[in-house]
Design an enzyme around this catalytic site. Structure first.
Site, PDB file in Angstrom:
ATOM      1  N   ASN A   3     101.162 -23.204  16.211  1.00 46.58           N
ATOM      2  CA  ASN A   3     100.663 -23.627  14.898  1.00 46.58           C
ATOM      3  C   ASN A   3      99.242 -23.089  14.755  1.00 46.58           C
ATOM      4  O   ASN A   3      98.322 -23.596  15.401  1.00 46.58           O
ATOM      5  CB  ASN A   3     100.678 -25.165  14.831  1.00 46.58           C
ATOM      6  CG  ASN A   3      99.989 -25.695  13.589  1.00 46.58           C
ATOM      7  OD1 ASN A   3      99.731 -24.942  12.642  1.00 46.58           O
ATOM      8  ND2 ASN A   3      99.691 -26.984  13.569  1.00 46.58           N
ATOM      9  N   TRP A   4      99.089 -22.062  13.929  1.00 40.41           N
ATOM     10  CA  TRP A   4      97.775 -21.418  13.790  1.00 40.41           C
ATOM     11  C   TRP A   4      96.841 -22.216  12.873  1.00 40.41           C
ATOM     12  O   TRP A   4      95.695 -21.820  12.671  1.00 40.41           O
ATOM     13  CB  TRP A   4      97.944 -19.997  13.264  1.00 40.41           C
ATOM     14  CG  TRP A   4      98.548 -19.042  14.261  1.00 40.41           C
ATOM     15  CD1 TRP A   4      99.052 -19.348  15.502  1.00 40.41           C
ATOM     16  CD2 TRP A   4      98.698 -17.616  14.123  1.00 40.41           C
ATOM     17  NE1 TRP A   4      99.506 -18.214  16.135  1.00 40.41           N
ATOM     18  CE2 TRP A   4      99.305 -17.143  15.299  1.00 40.41           C
ATOM     19  CE3 TRP A   4      98.395 -16.708  13.108  1.00 40.41           C
ATOM     20  CZ2 TRP A   4      99.603 -15.789  15.499  1.00 40.41           C
ATOM     21  CZ3 TRP A   4      98.690 -15.354  13.299  1.00 40.41           C
ATOM     22  CH2 TRP A   4      99.285 -14.895  14.486  1.00 40.41           C
ATOM     23  N   LYS A   5      97.338 -23.279  12.296  1.00 38.49           N
ATOM     24  CA  LYS A   5      96.549 -24.113  11.377  1.00 38.49           C
ATOM     25  C   LYS A   5      95.862 -23.225  10.317  1.00 38.49           C
ATOM     26  O   LYS A   5      96.377 -22.179   9.967  1.00 38.49           O
ATOM     27  CB  LYS A   5      95.546 -24.961  12.152  1.00 38.49           C
ATOM     28  CG  LYS A   5      96.205 -25.708  13.328  1.00 38.49           C
ATOM     29  CD  LYS A   5      95.387 -26.843  13.822  1.00 38.49           C
ATOM     30  CE  LYS A   5      96.024 -27.402  15.079  1.00 38.49           C
ATOM     31  NZ  LYS A   5      95.726 -28.776  15.340  1.00 38.49           N
TER      32      LYS A   5
ATOM     33  N   HIS B 226     103.467 -32.669   9.905  1.00 36.72           N
ATOM     34  CA  HIS B 226     102.406 -32.581  10.914  1.00 36.72           C
ATOM     35  C   HIS B 226     101.383 -33.694  10.677  1.00 36.72           C
ATOM     36  O   HIS B 226     101.079 -34.036   9.530  1.00 36.72           O
ATOM     37  CB  HIS B 226     101.731 -31.204  10.843  1.00 36.72           C
ATOM     38  CG  HIS B 226     100.819 -30.950  12.004  1.00 36.72           C
ATOM     39  ND1 HIS B 226      99.535 -31.440  12.045  1.00 36.72           N
ATOM     40  CD2 HIS B 226     101.013 -30.291  13.172  1.00 36.72           C
ATOM     41  CE1 HIS B 226      98.974 -31.075  13.195  1.00 36.72           C
ATOM     42  NE2 HIS B 226      99.853 -30.380  13.894  1.00 36.72           N
TER      43      HIS B 226
ATOM     44  N   GLU C  24      98.271 -33.789  10.760  1.00 41.24           N
ATOM     45  CA  GLU C  24      97.109 -33.456   9.923  1.00 41.24           C
ATOM     46  C   GLU C  24      97.473 -33.524   8.446  1.00 41.24           C
ATOM     47  O   GLU C  24      96.618 -33.811   7.603  1.00 41.24           O
ATOM     48  CB  GLU C  24      96.563 -32.072  10.325  1.00 41.24           C
ATOM     49  CG  GLU C  24      95.795 -32.160  11.638  1.00 41.24           C
ATOM     50  CD  GLU C  24      95.724 -30.874  12.433  1.00 41.24           C
ATOM     51  OE1 GLU C  24      96.042 -29.798  11.880  1.00 41.24           O
ATOM     52  OE2 GLU C  24      95.358 -30.956  13.619  1.00 41.24           O
TER      53      GLU C  24
ATOM     54  N   GLU D 225     104.483 -35.480  18.707  1.00 41.01           N
ATOM     55  CA  GLU D 225     103.069 -35.122  18.668  1.00 41.01           C
ATOM     56  C   GLU D 225     102.218 -36.375  18.485  1.00 41.01           C
ATOM     57  O   GLU D 225     101.900 -36.751  17.333  1.00 41.01           O
ATOM     58  CB  GLU D 225     102.796 -34.162  17.507  1.00 41.01           C
ATOM     59  CG  GLU D 225     103.391 -32.788  17.665  1.00 41.01           C
ATOM     60  CD  GLU D 225     102.449 -31.713  17.145  1.00 41.01           C
ATOM     61  OE1 GLU D 225     102.168 -30.782  17.879  1.00 41.01           O
ATOM     62  OE2 GLU D 225     101.968 -31.830  16.004  1.00 41.01           O
TER      63      GLU D 225
ATOM     64  N   GLY E 298      94.480 -31.744  19.218  1.00 37.21           N
ATOM     65  CA  GLY E 298      93.145 -31.179  19.031  1.00 37.21           C
ATOM     66  C   GLY E 298      92.050 -31.926  19.774  1.00 37.21           C
ATOM     67  O   GLY E 298      90.869 -31.678  19.546  1.00 37.21           O
TER      68      GLY E 298
ATOM     69  N   SER F 216      97.389 -30.765  22.754  1.00 37.26           N
ATOM     70  CA  SER F 216      96.497 -30.282  23.816  1.00 37.26           C
ATOM     71  C   SER F 216      97.228 -29.664  25.008  1.00 37.26           C
ATOM     72  O   SER F 216      96.815 -29.834  26.161  1.00 37.26           O
ATOM     73  CB  SER F 216      95.565 -31.405  24.278  1.00 37.26           C
ATOM     74  OG  SER F 216      94.781 -31.863  23.181  1.00 37.26           O
TER      75      SER F 216
ATOM     76  N   GLY G 208      98.745 -25.811  19.342  1.00 43.12           N
ATOM     77  CA  GLY G 208      97.740 -25.591  18.313  1.00 43.12           C
ATOM     78  C   GLY G 208      96.689 -24.607  18.786  1.00 43.12           C
ATOM     79  O   GLY G 208      96.901 -23.391  18.787  1.00 43.12           O
TER      80      GLY G 208
HETATM   81  C1  PEP Z   1      99.144 -29.026  16.714  1.00 42.45           C
HETATM   82  O1  PEP Z   1      98.355 -28.700  15.836  1.00 42.45           O
HETATM   83  O2  PEP Z   1     100.339 -29.224  16.440  1.00 42.45           O
HETATM   84  C2  PEP Z   1      98.660 -29.190  18.087  1.00 42.45           C
HETATM   85  C3  PEP Z   1      99.485 -29.593  19.000  1.00 42.45           C
HETATM   86  O3  PEP Z   1      97.341 -28.882  18.296  1.00 42.45           O
HETATM   87  P1  PEP Z   1      96.597 -28.771  19.729  1.00 42.45           P
HETATM   88  O4  PEP Z   1      97.505 -27.989  20.654  1.00 42.45           O
HETATM   89  O5  PEP Z   1      95.336 -28.054  19.452  1.00 42.45           O
HETATM   90  O6  PEP Z   1      96.395 -30.159  20.231  1.00 42.45           O
END
Ligand code: PEP
Length: 257
Positions: free
Chosen positions: A9-11, A96, A98, A167, A173, A212, A233
């Site tokens: 997921n490049w956000k 997601h 976010e 998640e 994050g 993470s 992420g």
């Molecule tokens: C995500 O955005 O789905 C995610 C898992 O982010 P990160 O790996 O940075 O925690």
């Protein structure tokens, strides 16, 4: 053995030059994908077509991070899953945390989006997960059950066309992943919950973990029996790290064979 998944997921990161360089570096480090694990990248919407072109013939799948719950119509600012499909996307991250946190998305909307994605021929990557407060007050399973039931109420017949992602919000994050034991327990809970509706579907459903994940903790997480891969992420923006995580996933696949 069930296929494994690594989804990046490049956000809201990237630009034309950076995206091109990232895919080139992934390809340089990993010229061939292994059939044991799928790799998917989900750029921001405007770069979907660029990524579809950059990954053409490589085996790397492309998806988006959100999609409309409608296929067409007067929905200003929205993107139809049919448009995603036409531009070369095959996946859509749905629900997601976010989007729940900043855009106020709720369980019902998530279910409708998943259904629209399936109707357009996309594979929804449906995200569920509890907040730190929900975990601390013992409500994790209530929350996961509610989110899952909302999504599955809409998509009960979509065998082999869904990826489920656990998640936990507190792990996204933050640099602090859930422990492998917590991850296994929640994946097992989710699989059992799906099995109440359909045992065969539950056994085949890929359940991936996000929060993470990095190369340093990938093996311990991917070794859990109910973990079928990862949603990545920040580490997905670093080619060396993303490819290392992919290789760790493959190492778990081959150790299990
Ligand atoms: C995500 O955005 O789905 C995610 C898992 O982010 P990160 O790996 O940075 O925690």
């Amino acid at each position: 053995m069930k296929k494994k998944w690594l989804i990046g997921n490049w956000k809201m990161h990237g630009n034309l030059a950076a995206n091109k360089a990232l895919i080139a570096s992934i390809r340089a480090e990993l010229p061939e994908l292994d059939e044991g694990a799928e790799m998917v990248v989900c750029p921001a919407f405007p770069y979907l077509y660029q990524l579809a072109e950059l990954t053409r013939g490589t085996g790397i799948g492309v998806g988006v991070q959100n999609v409309s719950d409608h296929l067409q119509g007067a929905y200003t600012g929205e993107t139809s899953p049919l448009m995603v499909k036409e531009l070369g996307g095959s996946f859509a991250i749905i629900g997601h945390s976010e989007r729940r946190q900043y855009q106020g998305e709720n369980d019902g909307l998530m279910g409708r989006k998943a259904l629209a994605a399936i109707d357009a021929g996309l594979i929804p990557v449906i995200c569920v997960g509890e907040t730190a407060e929900e975990r601390d007050t013992g409500r994790t399973h209530d929350v996961l059950a509610r989110q899952l039931d909302a999504a599955f109420g809409y998509i009960r017949t979509a065998h082999d066309k869904i990826v489920l992602a656990y998640e936990p919000r507190w792990a996204i994050g933050t640099g602090i992943a859930a422990t492998p034991e917590i991850i296994q327990a929640e994946h097992e809970f989710l699989r059992h919950r799906v099995a109440i509706r359909d045992k065969d579907f539950a056994a085949r459903l890929p359940i991936i973990y996000g929060g993470s994940v990095k190369s340093a903790n990938a093996v311990s997480i991917f070794s859990m029996p109910d973990v079928d891969g990862g949603l990545i992420g920040s580490a997905a923006l670093n080619a060396t790290e993303f490819v290392s995580i992919y290789r760790e996933l493959l190492s778990v696949v081959s150790a299990a064979e």
